[in-house]
Design an enzyme around this catalytic site. Structure first.
Site, short mmCIF file in Angstrom:
data_model
loop_
_atom_site.label_atom_id
_atom_site.label_comp_id
_atom_site.label_asym_id
_atom_site.label_seq_id
_atom_site.Cartn_x
_atom_site.Cartn_y
_atom_site.Cartn_z
N ASP A 217 23.25 33.04 59.79
CA ASP A 217 24.59 32.57 59.17
C ASP A 217 25.64 33.27 58.64
O ASP A 217 26.77 32.98 58.93
CB ASP A 217 23.96 31.55 57.98
CG ASP A 217 24.90 30.74 57.20
OD1 ASP A 217 25.39 29.58 58.06
OD2 ASP A 217 25.40 30.82 55.95
N LYS A 221 29.70 33.53 59.67
CA LYS A 221 30.69 33.55 58.98
C LYS A 221 31.64 34.73 59.13
O LYS A 221 32.89 34.69 59.17
CB LYS A 221 30.20 33.51 57.48
CG LYS A 221 29.58 32.21 57.16
CD LYS A 221 28.95 32.28 55.82
CE LYS A 221 28.51 31.03 55.48
NZ LYS A 221 27.66 31.06 54.14
#
Ligand SMILES: NC(=O)c1ccc[n+]([C@@H]2O[C@H](COP(=O)([O-])OP(=O)(O)OC[C@H]3O[C@@H](n4cnc5c(N)ncnc54)[C@H](OP(=O)(O)O)[C@@H]3O)[C@@H](O)[C@H]2O)c1
Length: 358
Positions: A217, A221
């Site tokens: 994750d 980003k």
């Protein structure tokens, strides 16, 4: 009174919080900003609920009893039939498939606001095509909540870039859950497994905590930010140091992983033992524009730095630029929780509303 119409795809944690925030802020926005935000359509993966003007506070019950099966096409036909002006599609799904509908939305002239990162983390080909279509159709795509939830990271990078400033490096504690875990772990006498479980109870980690620990994750980003800086990178270009032990990785079940959480303790205790008294462990993402490297890793930070002094589940970002030299711009604050993510979407919506004539 300027009116906008939100077609909301995704009524999970973030989508629900967004509806509630809009309903709460609606009167104030009408009176103070002369802006009426309507949500005539809400959609999850199987049902759509239509309300001519705007859903009401009992929307959950309405959705449950009056939601009907749909296709994206039927939703678009409904929007056209009602002749809504100033339509904004909100993507609060976590779906990689759903973003394939963006080009249809854009061709229809609708702006898009997304907390879903997928449109910015699929291939460069998809990313560039999307930008071309947005330009051609004069439509906008805002996604401030992709990184740091409500914190103004993306808009800051965009402004720096637009002003000709050279951003050289970005470092960040991106993950609220890993921020919480390492903020506690470095300074408290608690075992890693108990902190991981504690973060789960607080709702900070995913149901399968390996999703947080894997670093994927954070890598996504980081990729979103890298592309803002025109680095032509793919997700596979990010070097990720996963915190999941090999023997407990994706091949074993979540319950097997949770039953064996204590296996993580030895490695993290060793890392803690190596720390000097003024050091703490932090999980960061780092991109270097000069060398082109993208890394997700665990690092030692001095306690008197921005990262070293983080509390709770705070996120923090350091933006290094040519003008600012070795002193980065620091953006820091609460970035975990659906409330801040929904507030960030609402900020994107009101920003878009400014461009509509009426
Ligand atoms: N949670 C946070 O704090 C946070 C912060 C920043 C950004 N985000 C991002 O925001 C997005 C939503 O997060 P969340 O926590 O709200 O997720 P969530 O609770 O899992 O909710 C996802 C929602 O999307 C719906 N959905 C899935 N596929 C769909 C499709 N093809 N068409 C229409 N609806 C679809 C789901 O419907 P069903 O229930 O029917 O499957 C559900 O209503 C994610 O992309 C996440 O990464 C979250």
């Amino acid at each position: 009174m300027k009116k906008i119409h939100i077609i909301l795809f995704g009524v999970g944690n973030v989508g629900s919080a967004l509806i509630n925030q809009i309903l709460e802020a609606r009167e104030q926005l009408k009176n103070k900003s002369k802006l009426e935000i309507n949500i005539p359509v809400i959609v999850n993966s199987s049902s759509a609920f239509y309300e001519e003007k705007c859903v009401r506070p009992a929307w959950r019950t309405d959705f449950k009893y009056f939601g009907v099966p749909y296709t994206v096409d039927t939703v678009l036909k409904y929007i056209k039939k009602e002749a809504y002006k100033n339509v904004i599609i909100v993507d609060a799904t976590a779906s990689k498939e759903f973003v394939q509908n963006y080009s249809t939305f854009i061709k229809n002239g609708y702006d898009i606001v997304a907390s879903n990162k997928s449109a910015n983390t699929l291939s460069n080909v998809f990313y560039n095509n999307l930008r071309k279509q947005l330009k051609k159709n004069k439509t906008e795509f805002l996604y401030e909540t992709n990184v740091g939830a409500g914190l103004p990271i993306i808009q800051t990078l965009q402004r720096l870039h637009a002003s000709g400033e050279k951003v050289t490096k970005v470092r960040g504690v991106f993950s609220g859950s890993l921020s919480y875990i390492f903020n506690q772990f470095s300074q408290q006498n608690k075992m890693f497994d108990s902190l991981l479980a504690e973060a789960g109870i607080k709702g900070l980690t995913e149901r399968d905590p390996r999703i947080d620990l894997s670093g994927n994750d954070v890598a996504e980003k980081l990729l979103v930010l890298a592309r803002e800086l025109h680095m032509k990178k793919e997700l596979s270009d990010v070097n990720i140091e996963s915190l999941v032990p090999k023997h407990l990785n994706g091949r074993s079940s979540v319950s097997h992983f949770k039953d064996n959480l204590s296996d993580l303790n030895l490695e993290f205790d060793d890392l803690k033992d190596e720390l000097k008294p003024d050091e703490v462990l932090r999980h960061i993402g780092e991109l270097d524009v000069i060398t082109g490297s993208l890394e997700v890793k665990l690092v030692k930070e001095k306690t008197n730095t921005a990262f070293g002094s983080l509390k709770n589940a705070e996120a923090s970002f350091e933006i290094y630029t040519e003008s600012h030299g070795q002193f980065p711009i620091v953006i820091q604050g609460a970035a975990a929780g659906t409330g801040v993510a929904a507030r960030g979407i609402l900020a994107d919506l009101t920003k878009l509303a400014e461009k509509y004539n009426r």
